[in-house]
Design an enzyme around this catalytic site. Structure first.
Site, mmCIF file in Angstrom:
data_model
loop_
_atom_site.group_PDB
_atom_site.id
_atom_site.type_symbol
_atom_site.label_atom_id
_atom_site.label_comp_id
_atom_site.label_asym_id
_atom_site.label_seq_id
_atom_site.Cartn_x
_atom_site.Cartn_y
_atom_site.Cartn_z
ATOM 1 N N HIS A 165 22.588 66.954 104.218
ATOM 2 C CA HIS A 165 22.950 66.488 105.650
ATOM 3 C C HIS A 165 23.936 65.193 105.872
ATOM 4 O O HIS A 165 24.265 64.828 104.727
ATOM 5 C CB HIS A 165 21.642 66.037 106.338
ATOM 6 C CG HIS A 165 20.751 65.198 105.802
ATOM 7 N ND1 HIS A 165 20.990 63.645 105.828
ATOM 8 C CD2 HIS A 165 19.590 65.208 105.246
ATOM 9 C CE1 HIS A 165 20.134 63.129 105.311
ATOM 10 N NE2 HIS A 165 19.146 63.785 104.666
ATOM 11 N N HIS A 199 23.573 62.043 103.133
ATOM 12 C CA HIS A 199 24.194 62.425 101.916
ATOM 13 C C HIS A 199 25.803 62.222 101.976
ATOM 14 O O HIS A 199 26.295 61.688 101.113
ATOM 15 C CB HIS A 199 23.761 63.712 101.089
ATOM 16 C CG HIS A 199 22.445 63.940 101.297
ATOM 17 N ND1 HIS A 199 21.925 64.699 102.022
ATOM 18 C CD2 HIS A 199 21.309 63.293 100.609
ATOM 19 C CE1 HIS A 199 20.327 64.725 101.934
ATOM 20 N NE2 HIS A 199 19.909 63.875 101.021
ATOM 21 N N CYS A 202 3.973 59.900 96.220
ATOM 22 C CA CYS A 202 4.458 60.515 97.351
ATOM 23 C C CYS A 202 5.509 61.540 96.684
ATOM 24 O O CYS A 202 6.546 61.324 95.995
ATOM 25 C CB CYS A 202 5.449 59.706 98.330
ATOM 26 S SG CYS A 202 6.600 60.387 99.443
ATOM 27 N N CYS A 224 9.135 61.221 97.942
ATOM 28 C CA CYS A 224 9.741 60.079 96.938
ATOM 29 C C CYS A 224 10.015 60.286 95.535
ATOM 30 O O CYS A 224 10.968 59.784 94.775
ATOM 31 C CB CYS A 224 9.155 58.777 97.317
ATOM 32 S SG CYS A 224 9.197 58.096 98.941
ATOM 33 N N CYS A 274 3.173 57.835 103.453
ATOM 34 C CA CYS A 274 4.427 57.356 102.746
ATOM 35 C C CYS A 274 5.330 56.796 104.110
ATOM 36 O O CYS A 274 5.382 57.610 104.944
ATOM 37 C CB CYS A 274 5.232 58.179 102.124
ATOM 38 S SG CYS A 274 7.031 57.594 101.735
ATOM 39 N N HIS A 299 8.458 58.926 104.724
ATOM 40 C CA HIS A 299 8.410 60.329 104.678
ATOM 41 C C HIS A 299 7.393 60.869 105.626
ATOM 42 O O HIS A 299 7.197 62.022 105.986
ATOM 43 C CB HIS A 299 8.388 61.280 103.537
ATOM 44 C CG HIS A 299 9.620 60.951 102.647
ATOM 45 N ND1 HIS A 299 9.689 60.123 101.542
ATOM 46 C CD2 HIS A 299 10.787 61.356 102.844
ATOM 47 C CE1 HIS A 299 10.894 60.041 100.957
ATOM 48 N NE2 HIS A 299 11.504 60.951 101.755
ATOM 49 N N LYS A 317 14.878 57.043 109.905
ATOM 50 C CA LYS A 317 15.803 57.446 109.042
ATOM 51 C C LYS A 317 15.977 58.951 108.831
ATOM 52 O O LYS A 317 14.884 59.862 109.066
ATOM 53 C CB LYS A 317 15.292 57.127 107.548
ATOM 54 C CG LYS A 317 16.172 57.547 106.382
ATOM 55 C CD LYS A 317 15.530 57.390 105.091
ATOM 56 C CE LYS A 317 16.272 58.100 104.023
ATOM 57 N NZ LYS A 317 15.784 58.486 102.892
ATOM 58 N N LYS A 320 15.411 65.272 105.628
ATOM 59 C CA LYS A 320 14.933 66.516 105.543
ATOM 60 C C LYS A 320 13.800 66.684 105.925
ATOM 61 O O LYS A 320 13.301 67.468 106.507
ATOM 62 C CB LYS A 320 15.308 67.191 104.194
ATOM 63 C CG LYS A 320 16.982 67.319 103.865
ATOM 64 C CD LYS A 320 17.112 67.468 102.293
ATOM 65 C CE LYS A 320 16.861 66.347 101.403
ATOM 66 N NZ LYS A 320 17.679 66.230 100.400
HETATM 67 N N1 MSP Z 1 17.525 61.963 93.532
HETATM 68 C C1 MSP Z 1 17.175 60.743 94.058
HETATM 69 C C2 MSP Z 1 18.259 59.808 93.743
HETATM 70 C C3 MSP Z 1 18.394 59.638 92.225
HETATM 71 S S1 MSP Z 1 19.727 58.729 91.593
HETATM 72 C C4 MSP Z 1 19.671 58.820 90.030
HETATM 73 C C5 MSP Z 1 17.225 60.829 95.609
HETATM 74 N N2 MSP Z 1 17.704 61.774 96.217
HETATM 75 S S2 MSP Z 1 17.860 62.005 97.670
HETATM 76 O O1 MSP Z 1 18.280 63.398 97.731
HETATM 77 O O2 MSP Z 1 16.663 61.829 98.816
HETATM 78 O O3 MSP Z 1 19.053 61.188 98.256
HETATM 79 C C6 MSP Z 1 18.742 59.809 98.482
HETATM 80 C C7 MSP Z 1 20.136 59.288 98.946
HETATM 81 O O4 MSP Z 1 20.873 59.842 99.966
HETATM 82 C C8 MSP Z 1 19.940 57.759 99.565
HETATM 83 O O5 MSP Z 1 19.978 56.701 98.866
HETATM 84 C C9 MSP Z 1 21.349 57.699 100.437
HETATM 85 O O6 MSP Z 1 22.436 57.419 99.631
HETATM 86 C C10 MSP Z 1 21.646 59.258 100.873
HETATM 87 N N3 MSP Z 1 20.798 59.264 101.989
HETATM 88 C C11 MSP Z 1 19.934 60.108 102.513
HETATM 89 N N4 MSP Z 1 19.463 60.086 103.938
HETATM 90 C C12 MSP Z 1 20.266 59.112 104.102
HETATM 91 C C13 MSP Z 1 20.266 58.275 105.455
HETATM 92 N N5 MSP Z 1 19.622 58.928 106.594
HETATM 93 N N6 MSP Z 1 21.086 57.528 105.638
HETATM 94 C C14 MSP Z 1 22.004 57.248 104.488
HETATM 95 N N7 MSP Z 1 22.147 57.670 103.552
HETATM 96 C C15 MSP Z 1 21.057 58.623 103.184
HETATM 97 O O7 MSP Z 1 16.791 59.747 96.210
#
Ligand code: MSP
Length: 471
Positions: A19, A22, A127, A130, A144, A147, A297, A300
């Site tokens: 989304h 990312h 969690c 997370c 959490c 989430h 935040k 998903k």
């Molecule tokens: N897989 C782990 C990261 C491992 S890195 C060695 C993870 N994945 S995640 O799919 O949850 O992605 C988290 C990251 O996605 C956040 O740190 C950020 O970079 C981005 N974001 C996901 N949702 C976000 C927002 N709502 N706002 C901004 N960035 C966001 O954690």
């Protein structure tokens, strides 16, 4: 010799398609990569997907799919979206790549042989979204806070990574001295206050009851904890095979871009793994805020995310990139709504730059010029904003030029000058065309397609509609 610039994004979980949260991190990394490339640096942008762990195992079960088939599909979705969003990465690493898995096993074997990993037991609140143990004091009504799901108390046999007082002290020193820089400053303070207020527990690095993961080489009944597996992507993504004495030439990372949700793990488990392995730490973790939707935040799990498709359909690729990069201060949280984005799109893109380009080109129809006569001017102030991760400020400065030029056209009325004062007309047009040329150059890292379109419009003296108005 070219200066190396190695930049990473987090590798995202493949439990659902991406989304705009990312996209936010990934576009910012692409802007930085393109900017450094334009300065002649030897750039490597690493992106990828994190494909193991309990959460994904469960999601695949729910979808009644073989986990490998499930992760193949979603990982491909990430690739497709990055292509649509014009992300020019140098490698896309997947943690289910055989080479990655082999390197993880080799590194863990090294840690085990060094006695940095030992067999024990771990108890805590887990969690699953997370994929992290939570401190009881961080929970809100047993849930959490990120989430909003109930965490499970888990107690199981596990392998643990040692977090000695000595290592903790060294880590604090490295953060304090900026050898391992954490920026913006407030996040550095947050990490230091956490590290200085308590002794770190040894970290569980394996799971006995999760089958979807990299088997521990010294105990195949366990799989590697998904974070320990994931962190090593930053090295395997460069082709590292797991030998701490044979590091890729791009290492250490110059910038690791992450959201604030994953700061603590990146500032503790990751550097401690590296210190145990005797590998230099990344130079910088840059932490950005979250994209919020109605104050929470976007995620998903919470189901309040704006889809990338929705944005692409309305705003196009560059419109999406622009709106995300100008949404607010990069280190802070920013709340977005579709309504506000539509307003900003119409004001800044359809009416702002789109209108200026078409106006100037209409006036330039009978005017002889060549854009090659205009020197390319680097704008230090804007470059500094980008180097300092102040994307919204850089864009604001570019749009200041747009607005000033609009005013300049209104004031000078070149359509009248063309009839009455040829010399002045020439002067006015020279300035406007030179500004458009500059704007196109400054926009290149943010809006590569628009930048090219403006350049082409100047070369061919014609323009289509850059950004159609949205009703
Ligand atoms: N897989 C782990 C990261 C491992 S890195 C060695 C993870 N994945 S995640 O799919 O949850 O992605 C988290 C990251 O996605 C956040 O740190 C950020 O970079 C981005 N974001 C996901 N949702 C976000 C927002 N709502 N706002 C901004 N960035 C966001 O954690």
């Amino acid at each position: 010799m070219k200066k190396k610039f190695f930049i990473t994004t987090p590798i995202y979980y493949v439990n659902a398609k991406p989304h705009i949260g990312h996209a936010y991190t990934t576009i910012a990394a692409d802007v930085l990569a393109r900017f450094h490339k334009s300065r002649g640096d030897d750039v490597f942008l690493l992106v990828g997907t994190d494909e193991h762990g309990l959460n994904i195992q469960k999601k695949a079960e729910d979808a009644k799919k073989d986990p490998q088939v499930f992760v193949d599909e979603i990982s491909q979705e990430f690739k497709n979206y990055w292509e649509k969003l014009d992300i020019k990465y140098d490698n896309f690493i997947r943690t289910t790549d055989e080479k990655h898995k082999a390197a993880v096993q080799k590194a863990l074997q090294t840690l085990y042989d060094k006695k940095a990993i030992y067999k024990g037991e771990y108890e805590g609140f887990y969690c699953v979204a997370c994929e992290q143990f939570k401190n009881e004091k961080d929970l809100v009504d047993g849930r959490c806070p990120d989430h909003d799901i109930v965490v499970e108390k888990t107690k199981e046999e596990s392998y643990l990574l040692k977090m000695s007082a000595d290592i903790q002290k060294k880590l604090i020193e490295k953060i304090k001295s900026d050898e391992f820089k954490i920026a913006p400053e407030k996040y550095k303070k947050e990490v230091l206050s956490f590290l200085e207020s308590q002794e770190l527990h040894d970290v569980s690095i394996s799971r006995k009851n999760v089958s979807w993961g990299v088997a521990l080489p010294f105990d195949p009944e366990h799989t590697t904890y998904v974070w320990a597996d994931a962190f090593l992507n930053y090295l395997t993504g460069l082709g590292w095979e797991g030998d701490p004495n044979k590091l890729p030439s791009q290492w250490p990372a110059d910038i690791q871009l992450i959201g604030k949700d994953i700061l603590r793990v990146h500032a503790t488990i990751w550097p401690i793994m590296l210190m145990h392995l005797g590998i230099e730490l990344p130079k910088m973790l840059f932490v950005h805020g979250h994209i919020l939707s109605h104050g929470r935040k976007m995620s998903k799990t919470l189901g309040n995310a704006i889809s990338i498709d929705e944005m692409l359909e309305k705003f196009g690729v560059d419109g999406t990139r622009y709106l995300l990069m100008s949404a607010g201060t990069f280190g802070e949280d920013v709340d977005v709504t579709m309504e506000r984005m539509i307003e900003k799109y119409n004001a800044d893109l359809a009416n702002g730059i789109g209108n200026l380009v078409s106006r100037v080109l209409k006036l330039a129809q009978n005017f002889q010029f060549s854009i090659f006569n205009f020197q390319s001017i680097s704008n230090d102030k804007i470059s500094n904003d980008i180097i300092n991760f102040e994307f919204e400020k850089a864009l604001e400065k570019i749009w200041k030029i747009v607005r000033e030029d609009d005013k300049f056209v209104e004031e000078n009325k070149p359509w009248e000058l063309e009839k009455n004062d040829k010399a002045k007309f020439k002067e006015v047009m020279q300035k406007l065309i030179s500004d458009l040329n500059l704007i196109s150059e400054l926009l290149a890292p943010f809006m590569p397609e628009t930048s090219e379109k403006i350049k082409k419009a100047l070369e061919e003296k014609k323009t289509g509609v850059l950004f159609p108005r949205i009703k």
